[in-house]
Design a protein around this motif. Structure first.
Motif, PDB file in Angstrom:
ATOM      1  N   GLU A 111     -26.185  40.431 -66.564  1.00 23.93           N
ATOM      2  CA  GLU A 111     -25.675  39.286 -65.795  1.00 23.93           C
ATOM      3  C   GLU A 111     -24.235  38.909 -66.170  1.00 23.93           C
ATOM      4  OE1 GLU A 111     -28.491  37.563 -69.007  1.00 23.93           O
ATOM      5  OE2 GLU A 111     -28.638  39.139 -67.511  1.00 23.93           O
ATOM      6  N   ASP A 112     -23.681  39.494 -67.255  1.00 23.76           N
ATOM      7  CA  ASP A 112     -22.300  39.215 -67.644  1.00 23.76           C
ATOM      8  C   ASP A 112     -21.290  39.972 -66.787  1.00 23.76           C
ATOM      9  OD1 ASP A 112     -23.076  37.527 -69.765  1.00 23.76           O
ATOM     10  OD2 ASP A 112     -23.281  39.237 -71.130  1.00 23.76           O
ATOM     11  N   TYR A 113     -21.725  41.074 -66.188  1.00 23.04           N
ATOM     12  CA  TYR A 113     -20.810  41.924 -65.424  1.00 23.04           C
ATOM     13  C   TYR A 113     -20.534  41.337 -64.045  1.00 23.04           C
ATOM     14  CZ  TYR A 113     -21.777  45.255 -69.120  1.00 23.04           C
ATOM     15  OH  TYR A 113     -21.897  45.857 -70.341  1.00 23.04           O
ATOM     16  N   GLY A 114     -19.321  41.594 -63.560  1.00 24.81           N
ATOM     17  CA  GLY A 114     -18.947  41.145 -62.221  1.00 24.81           C
ATOM     18  C   GLY A 114     -18.416  39.728 -62.170  1.00 24.81           C
ATOM     19  N   LYS A 115     -18.204  39.122 -63.336  1.00 23.50           N
ATOM     20  CA  LYS A 115     -17.633  37.776 -63.381  1.00 23.50           C
ATOM     21  C   LYS A 115     -16.774  37.653 -64.633  1.00 23.50           C
ATOM     22  CE  LYS A 115     -21.977  35.950 -65.184  1.00 23.50           C
ATOM     23  NZ  LYS A 115     -23.093  35.066 -64.909  1.00 23.50           N
ATOM     24  N   PRO A 116     -15.931  36.640 -64.706  1.00 19.11           N
ATOM     25  CA  PRO A 116     -15.083  36.469 -65.892  1.00 19.11           C
ATOM     26  C   PRO A 116     -15.906  36.204 -67.147  1.00 19.11           C
ATOM     27  CG  PRO A 116     -14.263  35.158 -64.056  1.00 19.11           C
ATOM     28  CD  PRO A 116     -15.624  35.673 -63.655  1.00 19.11           C
ATOM     29  N   ILE A 117     -15.340  36.553 -68.294  1.00 18.57           N
ATOM     30  CA  ILE A 117     -15.991  36.237 -69.564  1.00 18.57           C
ATOM     31  C   ILE A 117     -16.026  34.718 -69.720  1.00 18.57           C
ATOM     32  CG2 ILE A 117     -15.340  38.421 -70.652  1.00 18.57           C
ATOM     33  CD1 ILE A 117     -13.079  36.908 -72.119  1.00 18.57           C
ATOM     34  N   SER A 118     -16.813  34.239 -70.639  1.00 19.06           N
ATOM     35  CA  SER A 118     -16.937  32.789 -70.830  1.00 19.06           C
ATOM     36  C   SER A 118     -15.612  32.198 -71.319  1.00 19.06           C
ATOM     37  CB  SER A 118     -18.042  32.474 -71.836  1.00 19.06           C
ATOM     38  OG  SER A 118     -17.640  32.849 -73.142  1.00 19.06           O
ATOM     39  N   ALA A 119     -15.426  30.934 -71.020  1.00 16.21           N
ATOM     40  CA  ALA A 119     -14.222  30.233 -71.466  1.00 16.21           C
ATOM     41  C   ALA A 119     -14.135  30.231 -72.989  1.00 16.21           C
ATOM     42  CB  ALA A 119     -14.218  28.808 -70.918  1.00 16.21           C
ATOM     43  N   ARG A 120     -15.258  30.088 -73.638  1.00 13.94           N
ATOM     44  CA  ARG A 120     -15.283  30.080 -75.111  1.00 13.94           C
ATOM     45  C   ARG A 120     -14.850  31.429 -75.673  1.00 13.94           C
ATOM     46  NH1 ARG A 120     -14.876  28.257 -80.114  1.00 13.94           N
ATOM     47  NH2 ARG A 120     -16.610  28.701 -81.469  1.00 13.94           N
ATOM     48  N   LEU A 121     -15.387  32.530 -75.128  1.00 11.32           N
ATOM     49  CA  LEU A 121     -14.997  33.858 -75.604  1.00 11.32           C
ATOM     50  C   LEU A 121     -13.515  34.085 -75.340  1.00 11.32           C
ATOM     51  CD1 LEU A 121     -15.578  36.594 -76.853  1.00 11.32           C
ATOM     52  CD2 LEU A 121     -16.455  37.353 -74.622  1.00 11.32           C
ATOM     53  N   SER A 122     -13.025  33.684 -74.185  1.00 10.79           N
ATOM     54  CA  SER A 122     -11.607  33.819 -73.867  1.00 10.79           C
ATOM     55  C   SER A 122     -10.749  33.094 -74.898  1.00 10.79           C
ATOM     56  CB  SER A 122     -11.334  33.252 -72.472  1.00 10.79           C
ATOM     57  OG  SER A 122      -9.963  33.210 -72.209  1.00 10.79           O
ATOM     58  N   TYR A 133      -7.843  36.609 -70.139  1.00  5.92           N
ATOM     59  CA  TYR A 133      -7.372  35.364 -69.534  1.00  5.92           C
ATOM     60  C   TYR A 133      -8.207  34.924 -68.331  1.00  5.92           C
ATOM     61  CZ  TYR A 133      -3.412  34.923 -72.631  1.00  5.92           C
ATOM     62  OH  TYR A 133      -2.633  34.740 -73.737  1.00  5.92           O
ATOM     63  N   ARG A 134      -9.310  35.646 -68.079  1.00  7.58           N
ATOM     64  CA  ARG A 134     -10.298  35.289 -67.072  1.00  7.58           C
ATOM     65  C   ARG A 134      -9.775  35.380 -65.643  1.00  7.58           C
ATOM     66  NH1 ARG A 134     -13.040  30.293 -67.394  1.00  7.58           N
ATOM     67  NH2 ARG A 134     -14.952  31.417 -66.961  1.00  7.58           N
ATOM     68  N   THR A 135      -8.743  36.204 -65.421  1.00  8.30           N
ATOM     69  CA  THR A 135      -8.268  36.432 -64.063  1.00  8.30           C
ATOM     70  C   THR A 135      -8.828  37.733 -63.502  1.00  8.30           C
ATOM     71  OG1 THR A 135      -6.238  37.496 -64.856  1.00  8.30           O
ATOM     72  CG2 THR A 135      -6.141  35.128 -64.415  1.00  8.30           C
ATOM     73  N   ASN A 136      -9.592  38.437 -64.302  1.00  7.39           N
ATOM     74  CA  ASN A 136     -10.274  39.655 -63.887  1.00  7.39           C
ATOM     75  C   ASN A 136     -11.690  39.605 -64.466  1.00  7.39           C
ATOM     76  OD1 ASN A 136     -10.563  42.117 -62.662  1.00  7.39           O
ATOM     77  ND2 ASN A 136      -9.030  43.176 -63.901  1.00  7.39           N
ATOM     78  N   PHE A 155      -3.591  47.981 -70.632  1.00 13.09           N
ATOM     79  CA  PHE A 155      -3.262  46.734 -71.311  1.00 13.09           C
ATOM     80  C   PHE A 155      -3.426  45.559 -70.351  1.00 13.09           C
ATOM     81  CE2 PHE A 155      -0.283  43.374 -72.293  1.00 13.09           C
ATOM     82  CZ  PHE A 155      -0.413  43.189 -73.656  1.00 13.09           C
ATOM     83  N   SER A 156      -2.920  45.707 -69.127  1.00 16.30           N
ATOM     84  CA  SER A 156      -2.969  44.601 -68.167  1.00 16.30           C
ATOM     85  C   SER A 156      -4.400  44.244 -67.779  1.00 16.30           C
ATOM     86  CB  SER A 156      -2.131  44.913 -66.926  1.00 16.30           C
ATOM     87  OG  SER A 156      -2.606  46.063 -66.282  1.00 16.30           O
ATOM     88  N   THR A 157      -5.278  45.235 -67.682  1.00 14.60           N
ATOM     89  CA  THR A 157      -6.679  44.944 -67.375  1.00 14.60           C
ATOM     90  C   THR A 157      -7.323  44.163 -68.513  1.00 14.60           C
ATOM     91  OG1 THR A 157      -6.927  46.869 -65.951  1.00 14.60           O
ATOM     92  CG2 THR A 157      -8.946  45.967 -66.920  1.00 14.60           C
ATOM     93  N   ILE A 158      -7.082  44.606 -69.743  1.00 18.82           N
ATOM     94  CA  ILE A 158      -7.641  43.905 -70.909  1.00 18.82           C
ATOM     95  C   ILE A 158      -7.127  42.468 -70.941  1.00 18.82           C
ATOM     96  CG2 ILE A 158      -7.756  43.832 -73.427  1.00 18.82           C
ATOM     97  CD1 ILE A 158      -7.514  46.940 -73.332  1.00 18.82           C
ATOM     98  N   ARG A 159      -5.813  42.313 -70.774  1.00 19.27           N
ATOM     99  CA  ARG A 159      -5.211  40.975 -70.778  1.00 19.27           C
ATOM    100  C   ARG A 159      -5.824  40.100 -69.687  1.00 19.27           C
ATOM    101  NH1 ARG A 159       0.090  41.645 -68.530  1.00 19.27           N
ATOM    102  NH2 ARG A 159      -1.161  41.480 -66.634  1.00 19.27           N
ATOM    103  N   ASP A 160      -5.979  40.662 -68.486  1.00 12.72           N
ATOM    104  CA  ASP A 160      -6.529  39.881 -67.377  1.00 12.72           C
ATOM    105  C   ASP A 160      -7.983  39.483 -67.612  1.00 12.72           C
ATOM    106  OD1 ASP A 160      -4.081  40.102 -66.160  1.00 12.72           O
ATOM    107  OD2 ASP A 160      -4.730  41.566 -64.652  1.00 12.72           O
TER     108      ASP A 160
END
Length: 106
Positions: free
Chosen positions: A20-31, A62-65, A54-59
């Motif tokens: 259920e974690d896949y297909g959505k941004p990581i949690s705000a806390r983990l970010s 930062y919860r934009t991906n 690098f850009s995918t990891i960064r995104d």
């Protein structure tokens, strides 16, 4: 607690993330924790190690991906790096407290 340094390659994303974690941004806390405990160099090294840009990891951080099965390995390596770095920061802060306390005669 012992270090797990050097154990990165055996970290399995499927043990960290649930379906259920896949297909959505990581949690705000983990970010927040990842941003606080990793550097651009960590992201660059993990990008090379995991073949995720690098850009995918960064995104993702930062919860934009969203988290995907393809970038989950990179994220698990980044969690490992943040874990290691947090111990280093803690030890450094403890040493700083002793040093500064000595200067202040506490």
């Amino acid at each position: 607690m012992g270090s797990i340094k050097g154990h990165g390659p055996f970290l399995k994303a499927e043990l960290i993330f649930k379906d259920e974690d896949y297909g959505k941004p990581i949690s705000a806390r983990l970010s927040e924790v990842l941003r606080r405990n990793t550097s651009k160099n960590d992201l660059a090294n993990i990008a090379i190690q995991s073949n995720v840009s690098f850009s995918t990891i960064r995104d993702v951080v930062y919860r934009t991906n969203s988290l995907t099965k393809l970038n989950a390995k990179a994220m698990s390596l980044l969690i490992h790096a943040a874990f290691e770095n947090s111990f280093a920061y803690k030890l450094q802060a403890e040493g700083d407290i002793v040093f500064l306390g000595g200067l202040l005669n506490l």
